[in-house]
Design an enzyme around this catalytic site. Structure first.
Site, PDB file in Angstrom:
ATOM      1  N   HIS A 237       0.555  -1.264  -0.112  1.00  0.00           N
ATOM      2  CA  HIS A 237       0.098  -0.011   0.078  1.00  0.00           C
ATOM      3  C   HIS A 237       0.964   1.184  -0.191  1.00  0.00           C
ATOM      4  O   HIS A 237       0.295   2.253  -0.282  1.00  0.00           O
ATOM      5  CB  HIS A 237      -0.900   0.010   0.996  1.00  0.00           C
TER       6      HIS A 237
ATOM      7  N   ASP B 217       3.224   9.283  -0.476  1.00  0.00           N
ATOM      8  CA  ASP B 217       2.097   8.687  -0.162  1.00  0.00           C
ATOM      9  C   ASP B 217       1.913   7.576  -1.133  1.00  0.00           C
ATOM     10  O   ASP B 217       1.853   7.904  -2.501  1.00  0.00           O
ATOM     11  CB  ASP B 217       0.982   9.655  -0.066  1.00  0.00           C
TER      12      ASP B 217
HETATM   13  P1  ADQ Z   1      -2.843   5.701   5.135  1.00  0.00           P
HETATM   14  O1  ADQ Z   1      -1.600   6.217   5.176  1.00  0.00           O
HETATM   15  O2  ADQ Z   1      -3.638   5.660   6.268  1.00  0.00           O
HETATM   16  O3  ADQ Z   1      -3.089   4.370   4.120  1.00  0.00           O
HETATM   17  P2  ADQ Z   1      -4.919   7.137   3.331  1.00  0.00           P
HETATM   18  O4  ADQ Z   1      -4.821   6.515   1.871  1.00  0.00           O
HETATM   19  O5  ADQ Z   1      -5.344   8.675   3.156  1.00  0.00           O
HETATM   20  O6  ADQ Z   1      -3.749   7.012   4.155  1.00  0.00           O
HETATM   21  O7  ADQ Z   1      -6.127   6.399   4.071  1.00  0.00           O
HETATM   22  C1  ADQ Z   1      -6.785   7.046   5.377  1.00  0.00           C
HETATM   23  C2  ADQ Z   1      -7.983   6.640   5.568  1.00  0.00           C
HETATM   24  O8  ADQ Z   1      -8.355   6.666   6.909  1.00  0.00           O
HETATM   25  C3  ADQ Z   1      -9.056   7.431   4.814  1.00  0.00           C
HETATM   26  O9  ADQ Z   1      -9.994   6.515   4.402  1.00  0.00           O
HETATM   27  C4  ADQ Z   1      -9.670   8.348   5.583  1.00  0.00           C
HETATM   28  O10 ADQ Z   1     -10.788   8.964   5.523  1.00  0.00           O
HETATM   29  C5  ADQ Z   1      -9.343   7.561   7.123  1.00  0.00           C
HETATM   30  N1  ADQ Z   1      -8.841   8.777   7.917  1.00  0.00           N
HETATM   31  C6  ADQ Z   1      -7.602   9.520   7.679  1.00  0.00           C
HETATM   32  N2  ADQ Z   1      -7.259  10.134   8.608  1.00  0.00           N
HETATM   33  C7  ADQ Z   1      -8.425  10.408   9.458  1.00  0.00           C
HETATM   34  C8  ADQ Z   1      -8.983  11.258  10.782  1.00  0.00           C
HETATM   35  N3  ADQ Z   1      -8.184  12.025  11.069  1.00  0.00           N
HETATM   36  N4  ADQ Z   1      -9.987  10.780  11.153  1.00  0.00           N
HETATM   37  C9  ADQ Z   1     -10.964   9.840  10.735  1.00  0.00           C
HETATM   38  N5  ADQ Z   1     -10.385   8.988   9.153  1.00  0.00           N
HETATM   39  C10 ADQ Z   1      -9.410   9.305   8.975  1.00  0.00           C
HETATM   40  C11 ADQ Z   1      -2.024   3.675   3.499  1.00  0.00           C
HETATM   41  C12 ADQ Z   1      -1.163   4.265   2.551  1.00  0.00           C
HETATM   42  C13 ADQ Z   1      -1.860   5.213   1.445  1.00  0.00           C
HETATM   43  C14 ADQ Z   1      -2.730   4.445   0.858  1.00  0.00           C
HETATM   44  C15 ADQ Z   1      -3.919   3.799   1.591  1.00  0.00           C
HETATM   45  C16 ADQ Z   1      -4.621   2.770   1.044  1.00  0.00           C
HETATM   46  O11 ADQ Z   1      -0.342   5.113   3.287  1.00  0.00           O
HETATM   47  O12 ADQ Z   1      -1.114   5.802   0.417  1.00  0.00           O
HETATM   48  O13 ADQ Z   1      -3.468   5.134   0.076  1.00  0.00           O
HETATM   49  O14 ADQ Z   1      -2.844   2.804   2.713  1.00  0.00           O
HETATM   50  O15 ADQ Z   1      -3.878   1.584   0.086  1.00  0.00           O
END
Ligand code: ADQ
Length: 496
Positions: free
Chosen positions: A195, A403
């Site tokens: 990921h 990311d």
């Molecule tokens: P993450 O680093 O966790 O994921 P991201 O892809 O943005 O980053 O996903 C975060 C998820 O958690 C989103 O669904 C978001 O809505 C939720 N979230 C984030 N911050 C939040 C908050 N403060 N409160 C509530 N909900 C929150 C990892 C990788 C990414 C990749 C994903 C999926 O780092 O690059 O996109 O996996 O593969």
């Protein structure tokens, strides 16, 4: 997440791969086959966290969100229970959800967890794969604990596997599990999806165990990455670490097995999220946020509190916006939701202190008696409220330094009102920037450039906002979580 029915079954209770017995007769067990079980074999997802563990203190994360949208009846999801115990479990606990997904989890011993999770996974692999070699902390006992936990996962999964299961392992915490399964004699098709981003050999080689990790991953049949650039970098490492030259198609032979490296970008269930956001417009939290803004425009950031997300530079960019474009003073609010994560890792604690200080500096500089420009909170927000907040925001500010994909960018687009959409400001170093080219793409390191993009978004005409949103919405509806799963599993099923 659907409701769980705890059955406390052990693998030895489950004969010949039959479903565990339920205590509640109201829970449906059988039903029409879905893609997760139709055709060649059941899908067995393996990840460090499973949704069942999120109630036990796990923080928000993209992996669980994306796979939860696409996990359907008949699948099994295997991972850590969220509990740290005296000893790592030898057998999994089985839970069957109302939707017919079997969750199998093990506890991890406290001493292993510290070294495996905080030590090697988040102290070495995470910074390295996000190109932050300066933050990398390597020590051999941590690496050995990482391998031991991967082995424990493999051993506990082994008795649950049926011969035609497709095993799909996720993410950087489990890079050696495929090799451990092979060592136990597992001949099933095994896929691995990363990921997070990948790095070129000049970075990966900083890690003393780099070659072993590439070799261990090569025990899988399919290795998936978020972008074609990540896949290219992975293949360069195959040459560097194993001395093997992959074909142009991304295939290579290793130890008598052919490995396929593929690009399968992750997505969200965009239509479902759009409906959620529309409904959430009237949710109490959204109404309260709306009222608290008093007619001001909203700039919104939503992230895990992680140094890869570029938050200090983002705060700096907002300060520069207020300084360089004074017309936005008093008429704009920036809300940063930064859910605490990995609080036991030192670099995360210092990030938090830095953000506290920066928020204080900006508010001290620009606040008035009736206006505080930056609101910053570190507890997670529920998905419903989040969807409503996205919809209310004029600017979605997504500026990670690096990311894998970034699902927040996709959620923000899906949540907009197509008649009056907001503008996405997106880092060129997020995997999402490969697809979402109609966003305002910025270099997150250049705070002046980010400030200029926020300004551009705040003054953008309705016509341009609609045109950009229309193109972006089509894209997020195309690369969904469902398509991600289907594409990856099609690659895995196609393996001999
Ligand atoms: P993450 O680093 O966790 O994921 P991201 O892809 O943005 O980053 O996903 C975060 C998820 O958690 C989103 O669904 C978001 O809505 C939720 N979230 C984030 N911050 C939040 C908050 N403060 N409160 C509530 N909900 C929150 C990892 C990788 C990414 C990749 C994903 C999926 O780092 O690059 O996109 O996996 O593969």
């Amino acid at each position: 997440m659907d409701r769980m029915v705890l059955v406390n079954a052990r693998p030895s209770d489950i004969k010949d791969g039959a479903q565990p017995k339920l205590f509640s007769s109201s829970v449906p067990v059988a039903g029409p086959p879905s893609w997760a079980e139709a055709g060649a074999g059941r899908v067995v997802i393996v990840s460090n966290r499973v949704p069942a563990s999120s109630e036990q203190g796990a923080t928000a994360g993209g992996l669980a969100v994306a796979l939860a949208d696409a996990t359907t009846k008949g699948a099994m999801w295997f991972g850590w229970s969220g509990y740290r115990a005296e000893e790592t479990s030898a057998e999994a606990n089985i839970v069957l959800s109302e939707a017919g997904v079997t969750y199998a989890t093990i506890d991890i011993a406290e001493r292993d967890y510290q070294r495996f999770y905080n030590g090697f996974a988040n102290g070495a692999l995470w910074p390295l794969l996000h190109s932050r070699t300066g933050l990398l902390r390597f020590n051999r006992p941590d690496y050995e604990a990482y391998r031991a936990v991967n082995r424990a996962f493999a051993r506990a999964l082994l008795p649950l596997l049926r011969p035609d299961d497709l095993v799909w392992i996720h993410d950087y915490q489990l890079m050696t599990m495929g090799e451990e399964l092979r060592a136990l004699g597992v001949e099933n098709r095994i896929g691995f999806f990363l990921h997070v981003p990948f790095v070129p050999p000049s970075f990966l080689q900083v890690l003393p165990s780099a070659d072993e990790l590439i070799a261990a991953l090569s025990a899988c049949d399919v290795i998936g990455l978020q972008t074609s650039a990540d896949a290219d970098m992975f293949l360069q490492n195959v040459t560097e670490s194993l001395g093997v030259h992959p074909q142009r198609s991304g295939r290579y032979a290793y130890h008598g097995r052919e490995v396929a490296v593929v690009t399968t970008p992750i997505g969200i269930d965009a239509m479902k999220f759009a409906r959620l956001a529309e409904r959430a417009e009237l949710a109490p939290e959204t109404v309260r946020l709306h009222e608290s803004l008093g007619g001001r425009k909203l700039v919104l950031g939503v992230d895990r509190l992680d140094y890869s997300k570029g938050l200090p530079l983002r705060f700096d960019a907002f300060g520069r916006l207020l300084y360089a474009y004074p017309q936005h003073r008093r008429v704009v609010n920036y809300l940063q939701i930064a859910a605490r994560s990995r609080q036991e890792v030192g670099s995360y604690q210092s990030l938090r202190r830095e953000l506290d200080r920066l928020a204080g500096d900006i508010n001290g500089e620009f606040s008035d008696f009736d206006w505080v420009p930056l609101r910053y909170m570190t507890h997670p927000v529920n998905r419903n409220a989040l969807a409503g907040f996205y919809r209310r925001a004029h600017i979605g500010l997504v500026t990670p330094l690096r990311d894998g994909m970034n699902l927040v960018a996709k959620e923000y687009i899906a949540a907009q009102d197509p008649e009056d959409p907001g503008v996405l400001v997106l880092s060129r170093f997020a995997g999402a920037a490969d697809e979402l080219t109609e966003a305002l793409i910025v270099n997150p390191v250049d705070a002046d450039e980010v400030a200029a993009a926020i300004h551009q978004g705040l003054v953008m005409s309705l016509e341009e906002r609609r045109a950009r949103h229309d193109a972006l919405f089509r894209k997020v509806c195309h690369t969904t979580a469902w398509r991600f799963c289907e594409t990856f599993l099609a690659h895995l099923r196609a393996r001999p």
